[in-house]
Design an enzyme around this catalytic site. Structure first.
Site, short mmCIF file in Angstrom:
data_model
loop_
_atom_site.label_atom_id
_atom_site.label_comp_id
_atom_site.label_asym_id
_atom_site.label_seq_id
_atom_site.Cartn_x
_atom_site.Cartn_y
_atom_site.Cartn_z
N GLY A 1 7.96 -0.59 39.26
CA GLY A 1 7.87 0.01 37.93
C GLY A 1 7.91 1.53 37.98
O GLY A 1 7.16 2.15 38.70
N GLY B 1 7.36 3.55 35.30
CA GLY B 1 6.73 4.08 34.09
C GLY B 1 5.75 5.19 34.46
O GLY B 1 5.82 5.75 35.56
N PHE B 2 4.84 5.48 33.55
CA PHE B 2 3.88 6.56 33.81
C PHE B 2 3.08 6.31 35.10
O PHE B 2 2.86 7.21 35.89
CB PHE B 2 2.92 6.71 32.64
CG PHE B 2 3.55 7.34 31.44
CD1 PHE B 2 3.85 8.69 31.44
CD2 PHE B 2 3.87 6.59 30.32
CE1 PHE B 2 4.45 9.29 30.34
CE2 PHE B 2 4.48 7.17 29.22
CZ PHE B 2 4.76 8.52 29.22
N GLY B 3 2.64 5.05 35.32
CA GLY B 3 1.84 4.74 36.50
C GLY B 3 2.64 4.81 37.79
O GLY B 3 2.22 5.45 38.76
N VAL C 1 12.27 -7.29 39.85
CA VAL C 1 11.42 -8.05 40.78
C VAL C 1 11.15 -9.42 40.16
O VAL C 1 10.74 -9.51 39.01
CB VAL C 1 10.11 -7.30 41.04
CG1 VAL C 1 9.14 -8.17 41.83
CG2 VAL C 1 10.39 -6.00 41.77
N GLU D 1 2.95 6.23 13.40
CA GLU D 1 3.94 7.27 13.70
C GLU D 1 5.33 6.85 13.22
O GLU D 1 6.09 7.66 12.70
CB GLU D 1 3.92 7.59 15.19
CG GLU D 1 2.57 8.19 15.60
CD GLU D 1 2.48 8.65 17.06
OE1 GLU D 1 3.24 8.14 17.89
OE2 GLU D 1 1.66 9.55 17.33
N ASP E 1 -0.60 -0.99 32.20
CA ASP E 1 -0.64 -2.10 31.25
C ASP E 1 -0.71 -3.47 31.93
O ASP E 1 -1.09 -4.46 31.30
CB ASP E 1 0.63 -2.08 30.37
CG ASP E 1 0.60 -0.93 29.37
OD1 ASP E 1 -0.39 -0.18 29.35
OD2 ASP E 1 1.58 -0.79 28.62
N ALA F 1 -0.89 5.22 28.10
CA ALA F 1 -0.38 6.02 29.21
C ALA F 1 -1.47 6.75 30.00
O ALA F 1 -1.43 6.75 31.24
CB ALA F 1 0.66 7.01 28.69
#
Lengths: 418, 418
Positions: A16, A18-20, A84, A175, A305, A320
């Site tokens: 992944g 993403g942010f992590g 994966v 938003e 997440d 995040a």
């Protein structure tokens, strides 16, 4: 000794980008490890701004940045464009659609996906907003509804074309509703010379009695007032029961004719978690220990997440900042294991909450500090530009925002792939 | 009298929102006419820069601009997102996929499309580059070839993945080859840490013995030299006979294994022309008279790539400056008809030729003025930025170009919709 470690460099596989995942790879890249980062997309996506792509405020390229560009100078980071499908924890092998790869340490940062809570008709006919392609689909669809409405003679059909429903009163829903309102009432209104904008309807539907539930009451009230001022119809304590693509049904029998329902009402862990041999909790997240490891596999970390991580009495939210702090902690603990040091427990530092409702309008809550309006909007913009620059290192988003701010313009209103 | 003309405002229908259509609408919008502009896309596309989208230099939104935004302040211009399927010249009715519309004056500015000269295998397996979607497909495909090659163990397969063929030595072919070279040798080379870039091959194939055939010999030679210096293999006097998606065959028997063939070798008029009751010439263009009218229909004008317009002994080329000058002439002649004045013959003013081959490298030919290298590149950039600004009125492209120029960066390298 130098040579021996060089040969046996530990291999950290991160699933992944993403942010992590990105943050873990960055933090570990300085160490003497080999890193393989796997993602099914070749870009890191700045998900908090997806709603701006959906509402034609930003381009696709403004919030997506190539993973390889991020690790250009880190020669020990290798990228694999792959999906994966499984992990064998026994043999320490990750299976991708393009092959297999073995690891010494594994970080699963696979992220989340839209949770329709089993409502099949919504999954089929509504729009999710977790991927780049989904947000582009929403943009194309919304723009097309206006083009169709512009020359539609049947008044009922026209009103249904011009009814836009957003389900979910969390930050994404709020938003999106605010941004959609600005797109329509500041930009579209100037360009559809023969359209009656009184026929347009933007609805924000929330099942509970709160918008932005984690915010203090004062800011929640301001949020509702701001949305109403922006011509958004806010409906609370209302549950959607079905949506067939043309008619949305609410519990109690109300039916709303609409061609556009954006579902921002839930997230669950990526479906990869279901294929792993792990214990799961709510939102199908994998249960991890206080070091973010799988309880039975100390070399496997799960963050963001995808992880169900208890803090006090509650699991941490799927946002995040949690993923990023967990990434830092995980990188540190992998280093500690390699160096034979003791592990450190993960403790989340609450950074506060914020949401923007449009031009000059936002709500910000950090500890005891609460604010709204222009100041909150400035803080929100500043924080997001800083975070973006962290990945992109350039100024185009800033230029675009300033431009939009000055001239009420949205230039990204093109419909691609009809 | 005032009232009567208000009621009977002439209705000008323009088919196509390319350079010709937009310009005609703009020129006529100041007059007391009603204008309907029809296009199957909701944006004007700046086609001369499509190759930059294909090679990840610019975003989709940089070269596509919403038609409605262009005519925001012209209340007498209405836009229809629709595809025209036919025109009845007798009853003066245009049939679209979404309905019918009648006209007093019709301007067909439907543009051109890729001409495969009947080579079905190329149409099926090669890439055209006339639409926005096609250029995004090329970008996604080229980026994916690198991702696949990065972990491909079979050397033959890997070399085929890394072989990129561009067919056609006109401006589009030359500019694409140059831009692809820069993407690969300035950007990709830094990010694929384990790849041997000696395996990469960029080929530019041209059937005649000339690149940029309309340029003076001196500039043609410089073009070839510049491309070779950029590691582009220039093959002239070579004809492609077939391409099955994996192997490209040349006349004479040579076979080149490649997964990427970009076809920039021909243009023909839009297929709308085939459905009209008009006399056609080469490249299926409609034959027009010296006023750009259909010889039998004085209220129907055909301009740009869709028109076969003789100037001296030759038909005019299918390029943007021709379409734009014809648009001005057509707007003037429609005004003349309305006012009962005499029509003016169309005379094309040759504006010169230019092509860019990459950073600091271009060739420019205007009348007796010839130049190349940095100066030519600066002229090319200046002219294109001016033209873009004409439609977009903003500075993002300029910022991006300057940034790319300073840091050799391409940020648009994301693969969408796999």
């Amino acid at each position: 000794m130098q040579n021996e470690t060089a040969v046996k460099k530990p291999h950290v596989v991160i699933v992944g980008a993403g942010f992590g995942g990105i943050r873990t790879a960055r933090a570990l890249a300085k160490n003497d490890v080999k890193i393989t980062l796997i993602d099914k997309y070749n870009y890191h996506l700045f998900q908090p701004l997806l709603y701006q792509v959906a509402t034609a405020g930003l381009s696709v390229d403004d919030i997506a940045y190539p993973v390889r560009a991020i690790f250009r100078d880190q020669k020990n980071v290798d990228f694999r464009l792959a999906e994966v499908s499984n992990v064998d924890f026994e043999t320490k092998v990750v299976t991708m659609n393009t092959g297999q790869i073995s690891y010494d340490y594994l970080v699963v940062a696979a992220g989340g996906m839209t949770n329709y809570f089993g409502m099949a008709s919504m999954e089929k006919n509504g729009f999710g907003m977790k991927t780049l392609d989904e947000s582009v689909e929403i943009r194309n669809h919304v723009l097309r509804m206006f083009e169709l409405a512009a020359h539609e003679k049947d008044a009922d059909k026209r009103r249904a074309l011009l009814t836009f429903v957003i389900v979910g009163g969390g930050p994404t829903g709020v938003e999106s509703a605010g941004a959609l309102s600005e797109l329509i009432y500041h930009v579209m209104v100037k360009e559809y010379h023969n359209m009656n904008f009184k026929e347009v309807r933007i609805m924000l539907v929330e099942a509970s009695d709160k918008l932005l539930a984690t915010m203090p009451e004062e800011l929640r009230d301001i949020t509702v007032e701001t949305l109403i001022r922006k011509h958004v119809e806010v409906r609370m304590c209302v549950q959607v029961t079905e949506y067939d693509g043309e008619r949305m049904s609410l519990k109690g029998g109300e039916v709303i004719p609409t061609y556009t329902v954006i579902w921002a009402a839930g997230v669950k862990a990526n479906n990869l978690i279901d294929t792993l041999d792990v214990e799961q909790a709510s939102m199908r997240r994998a249960i991890v220990n206080e070091y973010l490891q799988l309880p039975t596999r100390p070399e496997v970390f799960i963050i963001g997440d995808a992880a169900h991580c208890m803090q006090g009495e509650r699991p941490l939210p799927m946002v995040a900042p949690v993923a990023m702090q967990q990434a830092d902690a995980t990188a540190k603990n992998i280093r500690n294991i390699i160096r034979g040091k003791e592990l450190k427990k993960f403790v989340y530092k609450e950074m506060g909450n914020m949401a923007t409702i449009g031009r000059n309008a936002a709500v910000v809550h950090m500890g005891k500090f609460k604010t709204h309006g222009f100041i909150a909007w400035a803080i929100w913009s500043f924080v997001h530009i800083l975070r973006l620059i962290d990945f992109r290192n350039r100024a185009v988003v800033f230029v675009k925002w300033m431009w939009d701010y000055l001239v009420y313009e949205r230039v990204v209103r093109i419909i691609t792939r009809q």
